[in-house]
Design an enzyme around this catalytic site. Structure first.
Site, PDB file in Angstrom:
ATOM      1  CG  PHE A 152      13.369  -6.125 -23.952  1.00  0.00           C
ATOM      2  CD1 PHE A 152      12.871  -6.073 -25.243  1.00  0.00           C
ATOM      3  CD2 PHE A 152      13.867  -7.338 -23.484  1.00  0.00           C
ATOM      4  CE1 PHE A 152      12.892  -7.194 -26.061  1.00  0.00           C
ATOM      5  CE2 PHE A 152      13.883  -8.467 -24.284  1.00  0.00           C
ATOM      6  CZ  PHE A 152      13.398  -8.386 -25.589  1.00  0.00           C
ATOM      7  NE  ARG A 156      18.524  -9.429 -31.619  1.00  0.00           N
ATOM      8  CZ  ARG A 156      18.993  -9.376 -30.377  1.00  0.00           C
ATOM      9  NH1 ARG A 156      20.271  -9.573 -30.131  1.00  0.00           N
ATOM     10  NH2 ARG A 156      18.181  -9.139 -29.364  1.00  0.00           N
ATOM     11  CG  ASN A 197      16.847 -13.789 -20.232  1.00  0.00           C
ATOM     12  OD1 ASN A 197      16.340 -13.359 -19.209  1.00  0.00           O
ATOM     13  ND2 ASN A 197      17.101 -13.017 -21.262  1.00  0.00           N
ATOM     14  CG  ASP A 212      18.270 -12.855 -32.777  1.00  0.00           C
ATOM     15  OD1 ASP A 212      17.360 -12.117 -33.183  1.00  0.00           O
ATOM     16  OD2 ASP A 212      19.481 -12.643 -32.990  1.00  0.00           O
ATOM     17  CG  ASP A 240      24.744 -15.040 -22.132  1.00  0.00           C
ATOM     18  OD1 ASP A 240      23.716 -15.604 -21.720  1.00  0.00           O
ATOM     19  OD2 ASP A 240      24.720 -14.020 -22.837  1.00  0.00           O
ATOM     20  N   GLY A 241      24.393 -17.054 -18.925  1.00  0.00           N
ATOM     21  CA  GLY A 241      23.870 -16.709 -17.606  1.00  0.00           C
ATOM     22  C   GLY A 241      22.594 -15.894 -17.643  1.00  0.00           C
ATOM     23  CG  ASP A 297      21.815 -17.788 -25.141  1.00  0.00           C
ATOM     24  OD1 ASP A 297      20.762 -17.650 -25.786  1.00  0.00           O
ATOM     25  OD2 ASP A 297      22.434 -16.850 -24.629  1.00  0.00           O
TER      26      ASP A 297
END
Length: 1135
Positions: free
Chosen positions: A564, A620, A806, A686, A803-804, A444
């Protein structure tokens, strides 16, 4: 309906199973009962181990509809799990004149469905009465029953391994091998007690984790709006529960129908950021008949309160209660599914374990040969029947080592301890070995490769369809009342918890950049007012123009949130400025998505160029948009309006540019993986070009390599689906337009939308793309899982690091999932790292390789141990002798157990190498190593056996009862003929052979630290060498009597020592030659064309010969069926 029918249960799902129906047959049951009596219960054990045999021997096939017993067979993986279950029946004739047939499997009830003519999980229950629903769904609890010690003991003891041990102990006792039998019983008792303690402890831990907050008191709305207090265990799907204002732990899955909730979902997602849950919108009158209006847990998860999650706050209006409809209970809930995945893990299909069983079968075959040899020899020697039976069965117990399972587990246990020391925790120890085979790792991006937090770099506003120059901040007086700043201040999901702003880090940074203040209505204010705005934002007084009468008037209330969504890649809010009649809609999200929902004239012409410029630099980028809503849209209508209505015809406001820095450890770790020939892939939600830029910055895409973006379009207006190819960099377009094939190193990049289209319309192409696919952007959670499955489909061993948030699905599906989250979601991942960066990945792979090599070493050693002992016993049988009881004891306890548990202690090598360890035991080098060492040991034992019989003193000493020859102690005649020169000579040679093969097989570099650094092993081996040399050259009467060895002439001891030295030299030399892969020269003498076993290598070989690969950016690939060659796509070149 045929009697031999087979049904598929859970078709297309992870738990897909084949189902067959059977009916009990009385005469077969009687026959099996008779067989059980005749075999002393062994047949019953065999049927217990083999459920398929049990069902087929006691039942006859019938239709699934009429079955009394069903046989389920899992279709997941190459191994099949066979389970027979009774079908339970209960009658509802007092309510409905029907009989319901169902069975329970893995805590899930399956009901017979006459329409489908199959069993299925019952979901549609809202039309049933509460009583019937309770009958169908049972008690709402995730019951992790802790089995009693007696049940666990019976299950453990009935393991084939322990039954074999019991058989061995009985056999040894009949032959008066009491000491060894007691030693094995002692080891087995310790092993069983340790296993029972571990299993019981795991059950208790899981039970306590699940039981915490699982039973609470809830308020349920009944008929006539009455609210009834009840226990959560009585809830059934369809009940309407009231969510208390002070929060609660959800005891079920429920969908909000009124009010909003702030929820902590860390138990499920690993993300401790509070999430806002809104009520399920009512479909408009024209939409009620549509399929989209039906509730779907995945689609409407922003409206769903999941079991086990913590409701922190609720918001409501005019005394209206916050209500939710129960949709799932018990093991059907999100938490229940998580617990089920722990209780009933997916079987690990690894070549090592399959090969281990084959190897054991080979040992059994060798034992069979020895069994027949022993019987024939004993008959020829005129032995008693009892002796024949005992000695022939004894061969079997020698050949299959009883300590093998414990020895194989030792390496994994030690690796697990070493991982724990460096902060990596494991809930699935068997996967440590699989980590040693990983050759591709998916990462990720945000929070894994890059820092979790984002820093504001600047903003670029749009007015009149044109971009302004970029600005460092929006925290300015002249912008305070602009729509751009209003969007930044309102379009978020932040909330105040105990006075502190909390929410998504991106939202937090964006809001803090405005300098505004957020205020939330208290419970008292919410209850008193009719249309109160639950959240109000306003700028600080110093930012407003110096007009005291207006300073307190400018504030914006957030009327409604559309949270979101990863699938939609955007969020929006409806707000109202104090004093204004009309409401405003603000939206933020992925620039491409936001721009597509805005009026074309408001989006700058150079939007794509500006966005590309920022994303290539690794920023971003978030886009903002605004729309003034009509005055007819009042507060009540807004609460029920469709999201699509609000998010249309927006005005583009501009871009927020945020910086996401790489973690310091990222480039170094990726370089280590690259040097080790381990592919790295980025899977992120992203922007595409941002992801490509980060991939270049961190070294995932080396400088100079070409990046080809695959843009796929779905079928439209009768045109087939197609893929257009382009370079990620315009400079690459110019440089490679004429000669695209001159650059051999290329990478594919695609977004989630293209991935979905290619997976559906170009399935053959997808497998080719993933061979060089490095960047997968805008990927939804389920697409991440699908990508992992696709990579596994071409035979990659896939690791996933996230990182957990999604990533749970992909973490669970990968061969090795590593979560960087320390929260409870780590339960879903086999490995969890305390270190919040990717440095844990090479550490885990190194430990996996070390554990795998340790498993090979131990298995080879245990195989050689049993064969060496088998050779010794077989040779001694030929002279009506055997090894003594204490000789067996010394070999099995002092040598084997001590060596096997210390040789597993070698730590992992300090760096990753490009070579990977073999995945299975059935491989050229391993088999050659084992076979050559067997032949060496066999040869030197035969030499010893024959040479001792040729000695001039042999006949005189070996057959004299009271004679001394040149000071040699005589052999005393004993019942079992243990004390003789053959026995003593073979005992010395075989004892040294165990130590020789232990040292030869205990490999170090490149996967483990050298054996000389493993001081317990070195100490054990040196001590045993010293002890054996001592008793050989300096006989001690007490030790000789204990081990039942005889004193031999000194010159024969020197000859035995010479045999041992030559044996050691030959073993080391041969193993060294095999290690240097000199055996490959043999295969080169007879060259043959071989096809790579791994599918990804086979595809790469094919593509290297394809002149049209990789696709040229001047081509378009269309999904156009061509029956003549079976291709599902056609490449069309455009001029």
């Amino acid at each position: 309906m045929e009697k031999g029918e087979m049904k598929i249960l859970n078709k297309g799902e992870e738990e897909e199973m084949e189902l067959q129906g059977y009916r009990l047959c009385r005469w077969r049951l009687a026959l099996v009962g008779f067989g059980v009596l005749c075999t002393g219960g062994f047949l019953l054990l065999l049927l217990y181990w083999m459920p398929e045999w049990c069902v087929k021997s006691t039942c006859t096939r019938t239709t699934v509809r009429d079955a009394e017993v069903v046989l389920l067979r899992s279709t997941v993986g190459s191994e099949f799990v066979l389970i027979n279950l009774p079908v339970c029946i209960f009658n509802l004739s007092s309510i409905y004149p029907v009989t319901i047939r169902y069975f329970t499997f893995h805590s899930t009830k399956y009901y017979w469905n006459d329409e489908m003519q199959n069993y299925k999980v019952w979901l549609n229950s809202l039309f049933l009465s509460p009583f019937v629903r309770r009958l169908f769904f049972g008690v709402n609890e995730i019951a992790v029953k802790v089995p009693s010690v007696f049940k666990l003991l019976i299950k453990e003891v009935l393991n084939p391994f322990y039954i074999f041990q019991l058989f061995s102990v009985i056999l040894w006792s009949t032959d008066e091998y009491y000491y060894y039998a007691v030693a094995i019983v002692f080891m087995s008792v310790i092993s069983i007690a340790t296993s029972l303690y571990t299993i019981k402890k795991q059950y208790i831990m899981l039970h306590d984790m699940v039981a915490a907050h699982s039973i609470v008191r809830v308020s349920v709305c009944r008929a006539n709006n009455e609210v009834e207090e009840t226990l959560s265990t009585d809830l059934v799907p369809g009940d309407v529960v009231v969510i208390p204002s002070n929060g609660t732990i959800m005891p079920c899955d429920a969908v909000l129908i009124s009010g909003t909730c702030i929820v902590n979902e860390s138990m499920l997602t690993g993300e401790s950021v509070p999430v806002t849950k809104t009520n399920l919108p009512n479909p408009l009158p024209g939409e009620r008949e549509g399929a989209d209006s039906a509730y779907n847990a995945e689609e409407h998860k922003r409206h769903t309160l999941f079991c086990g999650t913590n409701v922190i706050q609720t918001r409501f209006y005019t005394g209206e209660l916050v209500k939710a409809v129960v949709v799932r209970t018990g093991f059907s809930t999100a938490k229940g599914q998580l617990v089920r995945s722990i209780l009933y893990p997916k079987p690990t299909d690894f070549k090592l374990y399959r090969d281990a069983y084959l190897f054991l079968l080979c040992l059994v075959a060798v034992a069979g040969i020895g069994f027949i040899y022993s019987i024939v020899l004993s008959i020829m020697n005129g032995e008693k029947v009892k002796t024949i039976i005992i000695e022939s069965l004894d061969i079997i117990t020698i050949t299959v080592p009883p300590a093998l399972p414990a020895a194989m587990t030792a390496g994994i246990v030690y690796a697990q301890r070493r991982l724990k020391k460096i902060g990596i925790f494991c809930i699935s120890p068997q996967r440590i070995n699989i980590c040693g085979q990983i050759n591709l790792v998916c990462f990720d991006k945000t929070g894994t490769l890059t820092e979790d937090g984002l820093d504001m770099w600047g903003v670029q506003r749009v007015e009149g369809g044109r971009f302004h120059l970029s600005e460092e901040s929006a925290h300015k007086e002249n912008l305070v009342k602009s729509q751009f700043v209003a969007c930044m201040a309102t379009c978020h999901s932040l909330t105040k918890i105990e006075g502190q702003l909390s929410g998504d880090p991106l939202d937090l940074k964006m809001f803090e950049a405005t300098g505004w203040i957020l205020e939330e209505a208290t419970e008292e204010e919410t209850a008193l007012h009719n249309r109160i705005m639950p959240t109000v934002v306003r700028p600080p007084k110093q930012l407003l123009p110096s007009q005291p009468d207006e300073s307190s008037l400018y504030e914006i209330g957030i009327v409604r949130q559309f949270p979101f969504s990863s699938a939609l890649q955007r969020m929006s809010v409806v707000s109202r400025t104090l004093g204004e009649k009309c409401m405003d809609a603000f939206m933020k999200g992925a620039p491409e998505v936001v721009a597509s929902l805005c009026k074309r004239e408001t989006v700058p012409e150079n939007f794509a160029e500006v966005l590309e410029d920022y994303t290539k630099q690794g920023f971003r980028v978030i886009a903002l948009a605004h729309r003034r809503l009509g005055s007819k849209l009042n507060w009540h209508k807004v609460q029920n309006v469709n999201r699509d209505y609000i998010e249309a015809n927006m005005e583009f406001l501009g871009l927020i540019i945020m910086q996401n820095k790489l973690k310091a450890e990222t480039p170094g770790v990726l370089q280590d993986l690259y040097r080790a020939n381990i592919r790295t892939v980025m899977v992120t939600g992203d922007n595409m070009l941002t992801a490509v830029s980060v991939a270049r910055d961190c070294g995932m895409i080396p400088a100079g390599d070409t990046v080809i973006i695959a843009d796929a379009l779905p079928p439209h207006d009768g045109q087939a689906a197609k893929i257009t190819w382009r370079y990620a960099d315009s400079l690459e377009d110019e440089g490679h337009a004429e000669e695209p094939k001159t650059q051999p190193l290329y990478h594919f990049a695609m977004n989630g939308k293209s991935f979905a289209i290619i997976a559906e319309h170009f399935p053959d192409m997808l497998q080719k793309l993933v061979l060089h696919g490095t960047v997968f952007a805008r990927m939804a959670p389920d697409q991440k899982t699908q990508l992992v499955e696709t990579l596994q489909g071409v035979d990659y061993f896939v690791g996933m690091c996230g990182d957990g948030a999604n990533d749970c699905g992909a973490l669970k599906r990968a061969h090795s999932g590593i979560s960087l989250s320390e929260l409870e979601a780590s339960v879903a991942s086999p490995f969890t790292s305390r270190t919040p960066n990717i440095s844990c990945v090479p550490s885990l792979i190194r430990e996996g390789r070390a554990a795998l090599i340790t498993s090979f070493c131990v298995f080879k050693f245990m195989a050689l141990y049993s064969i060496i002992q088998y050779i010794s016993v077989t040779l001694l049988y030929s002279v009506s002798s055997n090894l003594g009881d204490f000789q067996f004891l010394f070999i099995d306890i002092a040598i084997i157990l001590l060596i096997v548990f210390t040789m597993s202690l070698n730590p992992a090598w300090k760096e990753l190498v490009s070579r990977r360890p073999p995945s299975g035991l059935i491989s050229g080098p391993l088999l050659l190593s084992v076979l050559t060492q067997i032949l060496i040991c066999l040869g030197f034992q035969i030499i010893t056996f024959l040479w001792v019989q040729k000695q001039p003193w042999f006949d005189v000493c070996n057959h004299s009862n009271h004679l001394n020859v040149s000071g040699v102690n005589t052999t005393e005649v004993d019942d079992h003929n243990i004390q003789n020169f053959e026995n003593t000579s073979l005992f010395y040679v075989s004892s040294f052979q165990y130590l020789i093969v232990a040292i030869v097989f205990s490999k170090g570099k490149p996967f483990r630290q050298p054996s000389y650094k493993n001081w317990p092993f070195v100490l054990s081996a040196v001590s045993l060498y010293f002890f054996l040399l001592f008793i050989m050259f300096h006989p001690v009467e007490g030790i000789d009597e204990f081990l039942e060895i005889v004193c031999v002439p000194f010159e024969w001891r020197l000859k035995v020592f010479l045999i041992i030295v030559v044996n050691a030299a030959v073993s080391v030399l041969v193993e060294g030659v095999i290690d240097m892969q000199a055996y490959k020269c043999l295969f080169r003498l007879c060259p043959r064309k071989t096809t790579p076993k791994a599918r990804y290598r086979h595809l790469a070989q094919e593509l290297s010969l394809d002149p049209d690969w990789p696709p040229n950016p001047t081509t378009t690939t269309e999904a156009k069926p061509r029956p003549e060659n079976g291709s599902v796509y056609d490449i069309i070149t455009h001029s």
